[in-house]
Scaffold this motif. Structure first.
Motif, PDB file in Angstrom:
ATOM      1  N   SER A 266       1.957   4.732   2.340  1.00 10.45           N
ATOM      2  CA  SER A 266       0.722   4.374   1.636  1.00 10.45           C
ATOM      3  C   SER A 266       0.926   3.810   0.239  1.00 10.45           C
ATOM      4  CB  SER A 266      -0.190   5.609   1.545  1.00 10.45           C
ATOM      5  OG  SER A 266       0.490   6.689   0.922  1.00 10.45           O
ATOM      6  N   VAL A 267       2.136   3.864  -0.306  1.00  7.49           N
ATOM      7  CA  VAL A 267       2.375   3.355  -1.656  1.00  7.49           C
ATOM      8  C   VAL A 267       3.609   2.468  -1.658  1.00  7.49           C
ATOM      9  CG1 VAL A 267       1.283   5.348  -2.748  1.00  7.49           C
ATOM     10  CG2 VAL A 267       3.743   5.366  -2.358  1.00  7.49           C
ATOM     11  N   THR A 268       3.701   1.576  -2.622  1.00  4.21           N
ATOM     12  CA  THR A 268       4.812   0.632  -2.712  1.00  4.21           C
ATOM     13  C   THR A 268       6.030   1.294  -3.359  1.00  4.21           C
ATOM     14  OG1 THR A 268       4.233  -0.151  -4.922  1.00  4.21           O
ATOM     15  CG2 THR A 268       3.150  -1.243  -3.038  1.00  4.21           C
ATOM     16  N   PRO A 269       7.211   0.688  -3.234  1.00  4.35           N
ATOM     17  CA  PRO A 269       8.387   1.208  -3.943  1.00  4.35           C
ATOM     18  C   PRO A 269       8.179   1.325  -5.454  1.00  4.35           C
ATOM     19  CG  PRO A 269       9.101  -0.303  -2.227  1.00  4.35           C
ATOM     20  CD  PRO A 269       7.594  -0.385  -2.274  1.00  4.35           C
ATOM     21  N   HIS A 270       7.453   0.389  -6.052  1.00  3.91           N
ATOM     22  CA  HIS A 270       7.162   0.513  -7.483  1.00  3.91           C
ATOM     23  C   HIS A 270       6.388   1.797  -7.775  1.00  3.91           C
ATOM     24  CE1 HIS A 270       8.512  -3.618  -8.109  1.00  3.91           C
ATOM     25  NE2 HIS A 270       8.256  -3.499  -9.399  1.00  3.91           N
ATOM     26  N   GLU A 271       5.404   2.092  -6.950  1.00  7.72           N
ATOM     27  CA  GLU A 271       4.615   3.308  -7.164  1.00  7.72           C
ATOM     28  C   GLU A 271       5.454   4.561  -6.955  1.00  7.72           C
ATOM     29  OE1 GLU A 271       0.133   2.540  -5.847  1.00  7.72           O
ATOM     30  OE2 GLU A 271       1.550   1.599  -4.458  1.00  7.72           O
ATOM     31  N   ASN A 272       6.413   4.518  -6.033  1.00  7.07           N
ATOM     32  CA  ASN A 272       7.329   5.645  -5.864  1.00  7.07           C
ATOM     33  C   ASN A 272       8.071   5.933  -7.165  1.00  7.07           C
ATOM     34  OD1 ASN A 272       8.156   4.398  -2.596  1.00  7.07           O
ATOM     35  ND2 ASN A 272       6.796   6.105  -3.045  1.00  7.07           N
ATOM     36  N   ILE A 273       8.556   4.892  -7.835  1.00 10.65           N
ATOM     37  CA  ILE A 273       9.331   5.100  -9.058  1.00 10.65           C
ATOM     38  C   ILE A 273       8.421   5.408 -10.243  1.00 10.65           C
ATOM     39  CG2 ILE A 273      10.979   4.046 -10.659  1.00 10.65           C
ATOM     40  CD1 ILE A 273      12.129   4.997  -7.963  1.00 10.65           C
ATOM     41  N   ARG A 274       7.193   4.920 -10.227  1.00 11.56           N
ATOM     42  CA  ARG A 274       6.260   5.324 -11.288  1.00 11.56           C
ATOM     43  C   ARG A 274       6.027   6.829 -11.246  1.00 11.56           C
ATOM     44  NH1 ARG A 274       3.435   0.392  -9.889  1.00 11.56           N
ATOM     45  NH2 ARG A 274       3.779  -1.153 -11.560  1.00 11.56           N
ATOM     46  N   TRP A 275       5.936   7.383 -10.033  1.00 12.28           N
ATOM     47  CA  TRP A 275       5.773   8.836  -9.913  1.00 12.28           C
ATOM     48  C   TRP A 275       7.006   9.527 -10.486  1.00 12.28           C
ATOM     49  CZ3 TRP A 275       8.731  12.624  -7.686  1.00 12.28           C
ATOM     50  CH2 TRP A 275       8.153  13.898  -7.665  1.00 12.28           C
ATOM     51  N   VAL A 377      -8.182   0.959  15.312  1.00  9.14           N
ATOM     52  CA  VAL A 377      -9.533   0.539  14.922  1.00  9.14           C
ATOM     53  C   VAL A 377      -9.474  -0.699  14.024  1.00  9.14           C
ATOM     54  CG1 VAL A 377     -10.502   2.851  15.190  1.00  9.14           C
ATOM     55  CG2 VAL A 377      -9.602   2.152  12.953  1.00  9.14           C
ATOM     56  N   GLY A 378      -8.315  -1.359  13.992  1.00  8.03           N
ATOM     57  CA  GLY A 378      -8.188  -2.607  13.237  1.00  8.03           C
ATOM     58  C   GLY A 378      -8.178  -2.429  11.737  1.00  8.03           C
ATOM     59  N   ALA A 379      -7.758  -1.259  11.247  1.00  7.48           N
ATOM     60  CA  ALA A 379      -7.757  -0.973   9.814  1.00  7.48           C
ATOM     61  C   ALA A 379      -6.327  -0.998   9.283  1.00  7.48           C
ATOM     62  CB  ALA A 379      -8.402   0.383   9.547  1.00  7.48           C
ATOM     63  N   PHE A 380      -6.075  -1.779   8.247  1.00  7.40           N
ATOM     64  CA  PHE A 380      -4.731  -1.898   7.698  1.00  7.40           C
ATOM     65  C   PHE A 380      -4.668  -1.534   6.216  1.00  7.40           C
ATOM     66  CE2 PHE A 380      -4.890  -4.644  11.400  1.00  7.40           C
ATOM     67  CZ  PHE A 380      -3.714  -4.303  12.059  1.00  7.40           C
ATOM     68  N   GLY A 381      -5.801  -1.162   5.625  1.00  9.41           N
ATOM     69  CA  GLY A 381      -5.799  -0.752   4.230  1.00  9.41           C
ATOM     70  C   GLY A 381      -5.043   0.552   4.047  1.00  9.41           C
ATOM     71  N   GLY A 382      -4.258   0.631   2.974  1.00  8.68           N
ATOM     72  CA  GLY A 382      -3.519   1.848   2.708  1.00  8.68           C
ATOM     73  C   GLY A 382      -2.184   1.922   3.403  1.00  8.68           C
ATOM     74  N   LEU A 383      -1.704   0.814   3.944  1.00  6.72           N
ATOM     75  CA  LEU A 383      -0.370   0.776   4.562  1.00  6.72           C
ATOM     76  C   LEU A 383       0.597  -0.043   3.699  1.00  6.72           C
ATOM     77  CD1 LEU A 383      -1.343   0.224   8.314  1.00  6.72           C
ATOM     78  CD2 LEU A 383      -0.860   2.383   7.149  1.00  6.72           C
ATOM     79  N   GLU A 384       0.338  -0.072   2.396  1.00  4.34           N
ATOM     80  CA  GLU A 384       1.120  -0.914   1.494  1.00  4.34           C
ATOM     81  C   GLU A 384       2.594  -0.533   1.464  1.00  4.34           C
ATOM     82  OE1 GLU A 384      -3.088  -1.441   0.368  1.00  4.34           O
ATOM     83  OE2 GLU A 384      -1.826   0.295   0.843  1.00  4.34           O
ATOM     84  N   GLY A 385       2.900   0.730   1.711  1.00  3.41           N
ATOM     85  CA  GLY A 385       4.292   1.151   1.696  1.00  3.41           C
ATOM     86  C   GLY A 385       5.106   0.513   2.796  1.00  3.41           C
ATOM     87  N   ILE A 386       4.486   0.345   3.964  1.00  4.71           N
ATOM     88  CA  ILE A 386       5.159  -0.331   5.072  1.00  4.71           C
ATOM     89  C   ILE A 386       5.170  -1.832   4.846  1.00  4.71           C
ATOM     90  CG2 ILE A 386       5.045  -0.851   7.534  1.00  4.71           C
ATOM     91  CD1 ILE A 386       3.962   1.912   8.010  1.00  4.71           C
ATOM     92  N   MET A 387       4.010  -2.381   4.470  1.00  2.00           N
ATOM     93  CA  MET A 387       3.900  -3.834   4.328  1.00  2.00           C
ATOM     94  C   MET A 387       4.718  -4.376   3.164  1.00  2.00           C
ATOM     95  SD  MET A 387      -0.024  -4.567   5.426  1.00  2.00           S
ATOM     96  CE  MET A 387      -0.723  -3.732   6.849  1.00  2.00           C
TER      97      MET A 387
END
Length: 495
Positions: A266-275, A377-387
């Motif tokens: 659900s989060v990007t690599p940048h967000e992982n390191i911000r944490w 259900v065709g929902a892709f929001g919140g998959l930023e970590g994979i994408m």
């Protein structure tokens, strides 16, 4: 009740299921949920059943095809393949429910399928409609050299199994299935955690988080950080690394060996390191860190944020990366992270985890199911970590324009081809795999060359990568079983 299939393509009805199998002969039987026949047909493991229960998945029914053989137009046996599909029509999931099909082929490989006749954006409104699935007809018997005679999480090999799974579209704990649903699962079931990683506990999940004294100890000299990849945690990503290798690394680094558990969906690599930066600010005491890093898969991108983009995440002058070892890192991306191929990525993850002993099947399959529900259900929001791993995505394109790093980069990759008798043989040969990767060499998840070569990116190509040849049979999840990997870690990481 069982019926003979009609290879001329005439549909056969067994109970509530209607099935058409042009070019395929055999017997078909339908088992209702909870019956002894269903359990006998599939022999699913306790870990898999627990994952289904945890996800609120109900086993609606199972279709089993036995005695299967493909026929040519004259009625004789054929050698496999062909373009025809099996078409299965099954009962509706019911109002307020969604439905998935899990196909277990004869050789034990697994794939997830969405209904062919109900668009994802219609799932909510069409719960009362029957569902139709299109599935591969090809008979893919297990290699005779395969050992154990086990399907993995669904039991013994030999038949075709179509498992129909139903789930509520409003989870009693996580809420509505839609955008950010998988992220809510991750928030509930995973953790952001910095932990020690030593031979006594590196395979355990129940460890304490770092406190201020731990950060003080880590800053006492060069430290070694392990960073896991998608769907894993530290205790499952590196559990196949020999304890003696970790013991020697611990000796070299004075015991300063630790790991970062983090959200990967659900989060990007940048967000992982911000944490991580927030943890350092709150507990680190202000002393700068000097790190060597061992990463697997997506963890390589997280490590590169530390090495290349420290200023972006508030760590300028606070962290220096000396050596970064990237094992199967999607530095040039993986097409499986494109939203059009996410279900195939989930196939790979499910296949890989089921054939790895003690791999935390319940936990990994739980994450897979949460992603599949959202996709259904065709929902892709919140998959930023994979994408973030999508080679055509904005995140990775921008990431690979970085000004570079002073760190020394090392890379380990593989061109996977199955050894004789390997349980992953079919998906490695599958035409869909070739289509996704455009026939490029790969380890089933990440393209081989993209680990160490990224056009236009500073620090690439990585010099002298360790690349396993096809005959080595190294897939995306088996790198750390290889003595060559341990040898390279000890060569590259001086302490």
């Amino acid at each position: 009740m069982a019926e003979n299939l009609r290879p001329e393509g005439i549909p056969v009805t067994v109970g509530t299921v209607r099935i058409s199998t042009p070019g395929l002969a055999g017997r078909v039987e339908v088992y209702q949920s909870g019956t002894s026949g269903m359990r006998g047909a599939e022999s699913s493991t306790a870990a898999f059943r627990q994952a289904l229960d945890d996800a609120g998945m109900v086993e609606q029914l199972t279709v089993e095809i036995t005695g299967q053989r493909e026929l040519d137009t004259a009625g004789g046996n054929r050698g496999g393949g062909g373009g025809s599909e099996i078409v299965v029509e099954v009962p509706p999931p019911g109002t307020g429910n969604g439905q998935l099909l899990l196909y277990a082929a004869e050789d034990g490989s697994l794939s997830w399928h969405l209904p062919d006749d109900v668009a994802p954006d219609q799932v909510v409104s069409r719960g009362g409609d029957r569902r139709t699935y299109r599935l591969p007809r090809e008979v893919v018997l297990a290699d005779p050299a395969s050992t154990g005679g086990q399907r993995g999480i669904l039991g013994a090999v030999g038949s075709k199994l179509f498992k129909i799974l139903v789930f509520p579209l409003i989870d009693p704990i996580l809420g509505k299935v839609g955008d950010y649903f998988a992220g809510r699962w991750e928030q509930k079931n995973r953790r952001n955690l910095v932990r020690w990683f030593d031979p006594g506990d590196y395979r355990r999940a129940d460890v304490a988080a770092f406190a201020s004294p731990d950060w003080t100890r880590v800053s006492g000299g060069t430290a070694l950080l392990f960073i896991h990849g998608t769907t894993a945690q530290s205790n499952t990503a590196f559990d196949q690394l020999p304890a003696e290798t970790l013991t020697e690394l611990g000796r070299r680094y004075g015991g300063r060996v630790f790991a970062l558990d983090h959200f990967t969906v659900s989060v990007t690599p940048h967000e992982n390191i911000r944490w991580l930066a927030e943890q350092l600010a709150a507990l680190g005491g202000g002393s700068p860190l000097t790190l060597d890093i061992v990463s697997h898969s997506r963890g390589g991108l997280v490590g590169r944020v530390l090495a290349e983009r420290a200023a972006d995440v508030g760590l300028a002058g606070k962290v220096t990366v000396r050596n970064l070892v990237m094992v199967a890192s999607p530095n040039a991306g993986t097409a499986l992270a494109d939203k059009a191929h996410l279900s195939q990525l989930m196939d790979r993850v499910t296949d890989l985890v089921q054939f790895i002993p003690d791999a935390g099947v319940t936990d990994v399959v739980g994450l897979v199911l949460s992603i599949l529900k959202q996709i259904s259900v065709g929902a892709f929001g919140g998959l930023e970590g994979i994408m973030a791993m999508d080679p055509a995505g904005a995140y990775l394109r921008a990431f690979n324009t970085t000004p570079g790093s002073t760190a020394t980069y090392r890379a380990i990759a593989s061109n996977y081809q199955p050894l004789r008798g390997a349980s992953l043989a079919r998906i490695a040969r599958n035409a869909g795999t070739d289509f996704v990767f455009q026939k490029a060499n790969n380890d089933l998840v990440v393209p081989t060359d993209g680990v160490f070569q990224v056009d236009g990116a500073m620090g690439f190509p990585v010099a002298d990568p360790l690349v396993f040849p096809a005959e080595a049979g190294v897939d995306h999840s088996s790198y750390f079983t290889r003595p060559e990997v341990s040898a390279k870690l000890l060569e590259w990481l001086p302490g």
